[in-house]
Structures are given as C-alpha cells and as structure tokens.
Design a protein around this motif. Sequence first.
Motif, mmCIF file in Angstrom:
data_model
loop_
_atom_site.group_PDB
_atom_site.id
_atom_site.type_symbol
_atom_site.label_atom_id
_atom_site.label_comp_id
_atom_site.label_asym_id
_atom_site.label_seq_id
_atom_site.Cartn_x
_atom_site.Cartn_y
_atom_site.Cartn_z
ATOM 1 N N UNK A 1 0.844 -1.207 0.000
ATOM 2 C CA UNK A 1 0.000 0.000 0.000
ATOM 3 C C UNK A 1 0.874 1.250 0.000
ATOM 4 N N UNK A 2 1.908 1.263 0.817
ATOM 5 C CA UNK A 2 2.815 2.412 0.851
ATOM 6 C C UNK A 2 3.535 2.583 -0.488
ATOM 7 N N UNK A 3 3.921 1.476 -1.086
ATOM 8 C CA UNK A 3 4.599 1.540 -2.387
ATOM 9 C C UNK A 3 3.664 2.056 -3.476
ATOM 10 N N UNK A 4 2.414 1.630 -3.447
ATOM 11 C CA UNK A 4 1.442 2.146 -4.412
ATOM 12 C C UNK A 4 1.249 3.654 -4.242
ATOM 13 N N UNK A 5 1.191 4.105 -2.997
ATOM 14 C CA UNK A 5 1.061 5.541 -2.735
ATOM 15 C C UNK A 5 2.254 6.295 -3.319
ATOM 16 N N UNK A 6 3.442 5.758 -3.122
ATOM 17 C CA UNK A 6 4.638 6.390 -3.689
ATOM 18 C C UNK A 6 4.508 6.470 -5.211
ATOM 19 N N UNK A 7 4.114 5.375 -5.841
ATOM 20 C CA UNK A 7 3.971 5.363 -7.299
ATOM 21 C C UNK A 7 2.912 6.367 -7.757
ATOM 22 N N UNK A 8 1.796 6.447 -7.045
ATOM 23 C CA UNK A 8 0.740 7.367 -7.436
ATOM 24 C C UNK A 8 1.199 8.818 -7.339
ATOM 25 N N UNK A 9 1.973 9.144 -6.324
ATOM 26 C CA UNK A 9 2.439 10.515 -6.166
ATOM 27 C C UNK A 9 3.553 10.837 -7.161
ATOM 28 N N UNK A 10 4.514 9.954 -7.287
ATOM 29 C CA UNK A 10 5.653 10.216 -8.173
ATOM 30 C C UNK A 10 5.203 10.333 -9.629
ATOM 31 N N UNK A 11 4.233 9.503 -10.037
ATOM 32 C CA UNK A 11 3.778 9.537 -11.423
ATOM 33 C C UNK A 11 2.509 10.367 -11.610
ATOM 34 N N UNK A 12 2.147 11.161 -10.625
ATOM 35 C CA UNK A 12 1.026 12.108 -10.685
ATOM 36 C C UNK A 12 -0.291 11.451 -11.093
ATOM 37 N N UNK A 13 -0.709 10.469 -10.329
ATOM 38 C CA UNK A 13 -1.994 9.806 -10.584
ATOM 39 C C UNK A 13 -3.138 10.765 -10.287
ATOM 40 N N UNK A 14 -4.266 10.520 -10.884
ATOM 41 C CA UNK A 14 -5.450 11.356 -10.708
ATOM 42 C C UNK A 14 -5.970 11.208 -9.275
ATOM 43 N N UNK A 15 -5.914 12.269 -8.463
ATOM 44 C CA UNK A 15 -6.359 12.160 -7.063
ATOM 45 C C UNK A 15 -7.871 11.962 -6.919
ATOM 46 N N UNK A 16 -8.643 12.187 -7.964
ATOM 47 C CA UNK A 16 -10.089 11.989 -7.899
ATOM 48 C C UNK A 16 -10.480 10.531 -8.119
ATOM 49 N N UNK A 17 -9.566 9.722 -8.588
ATOM 50 C CA UNK A 17 -9.844 8.306 -8.824
ATOM 51 C C UNK A 17 -10.083 7.621 -7.482
ATOM 52 N N UNK A 18 -11.140 6.808 -7.363
ATOM 53 C CA UNK A 18 -11.442 6.172 -6.066
ATOM 54 C C UNK A 18 -10.347 5.215 -5.582
ATOM 55 N N UNK A 19 -9.682 4.523 -6.497
ATOM 56 C CA UNK A 19 -8.606 3.611 -6.083
ATOM 57 C C UNK A 19 -7.438 4.409 -5.530
ATOM 58 N N UNK A 20 -7.067 5.463 -6.235
ATOM 59 C CA UNK A 20 -5.958 6.309 -5.788
ATOM 60 C C UNK A 20 -6.298 6.951 -4.451
ATOM 61 N N UNK A 21 -7.525 7.433 -4.317
ATOM 62 C CA UNK A 21 -7.948 8.076 -3.070
ATOM 63 C C UNK A 21 -7.919 7.083 -1.904
ATOM 64 N N UNK A 22 -8.411 5.859 -2.124
ATOM 65 C CA UNK A 22 -8.419 4.843 -1.069
ATOM 66 C C UNK A 22 -7.000 4.466 -0.645
ATOM 67 N N UNK A 23 -6.133 4.224 -1.628
ATOM 68 C CA UNK A 23 -4.744 3.858 -1.313
ATOM 69 C C UNK A 23 -4.050 4.998 -0.574
ATOM 70 N N UNK A 24 -4.270 6.237 -1.023
ATOM 71 C CA UNK A 24 -3.627 7.375 -0.366
ATOM 72 C C UNK A 24 -4.126 7.558 1.069
ATOM 73 N N UNK A 25 -5.423 7.352 1.293
ATOM 74 C CA UNK A 25 -5.962 7.458 2.659
ATOM 75 C C UNK A 25 -5.353 6.394 3.570
ATOM 76 N N UNK A 26 -5.257 5.170 3.084
ATOM 77 C CA UNK A 26 -4.660 4.098 3.888
ATOM 78 C C UNK A 26 -3.175 4.361 4.150
ATOM 79 N N UNK A 27 -2.494 4.832 3.133
ATOM 80 C CA UNK A 27 -1.056 5.093 3.288
ATOM 81 C C UNK A 27 -0.800 6.200 4.306
#
Length: 136
Positions: free
Chosen positions: A64-90
Amino acid sequence: MARWRSKSGNVVQDSGRDESSADRTVPQAGRHRPNGDPLRSGLARAAGVAATVVAVAATVVAVVLSLHIAFVVFSANPANPIVRTVNDRAQGFAWEFRDMFTPKDERVAVLVNYGIAAAVYLIAGRVAAGLIRRIR
C-alpha cells in the motif's frame, strides 16, 4: 559402540559386529507418531499460522505504501477512487514517517518518507514473524 533405540523402545548397545540393521532406528528427541514422524504441537502449528499472518500483513502494508509512492511520483489522478483509497490508507500507515524529511519537492519527500516506512514495516514484520515461529 553405538546406542540405538529398538522398535520396541529398548535401548540397545551395538557390539560393532555387522548384524541385521533392519531392527535398529536412530534415537530421536520429542514425541513421534508410530511410524517415526515427529508430531507438531498445537502451539507450534498456531505459531506458524500467526507468523504467516504477521508476515503477510506487513507485506500488504508495504505494498500500500509503495502504491502511494507510485501514485504521487507519477502524478496519478487524485479523484480516482482507487488512488484516493490507497492514499488514505497510506496516510494512516506512515504515521510518524510522513514528515521525517522535508525536501522542497513533494515527490521526493513522499518517496523518501513513505519508502522508509515501507522498509520498516517489511523488516519489522519479518523479524516479528521469525520470533513468532520460534515458539514451540
């Protein structure tokens, strides 16, 4: 001169002569089944299961922490529910590591701080699982 435990359970002294070795078995410590296989106690079995659960949980947190890193480094869409859920957990898993280092670039800060948190979870999880597995 070797000492052996016979199939009947008696300790036999070997005279050194080559007699029938079919009725000799190697003495083994602990409880065994009638066919010679060792018994695993219920505590050892439970400890093995608990150690596996701890190791898997630590790995899931690190992922989960690694996914959060990937989402931030590669500028994932913060409105996406998967990205939002992973970021909240991280955010919850990173507790004190979130602001350990404060570089100017947000991507570097997330990479370093959350990366350290992921490494700590992996190491602590593996150490804890190893200690739990030692319970017999």
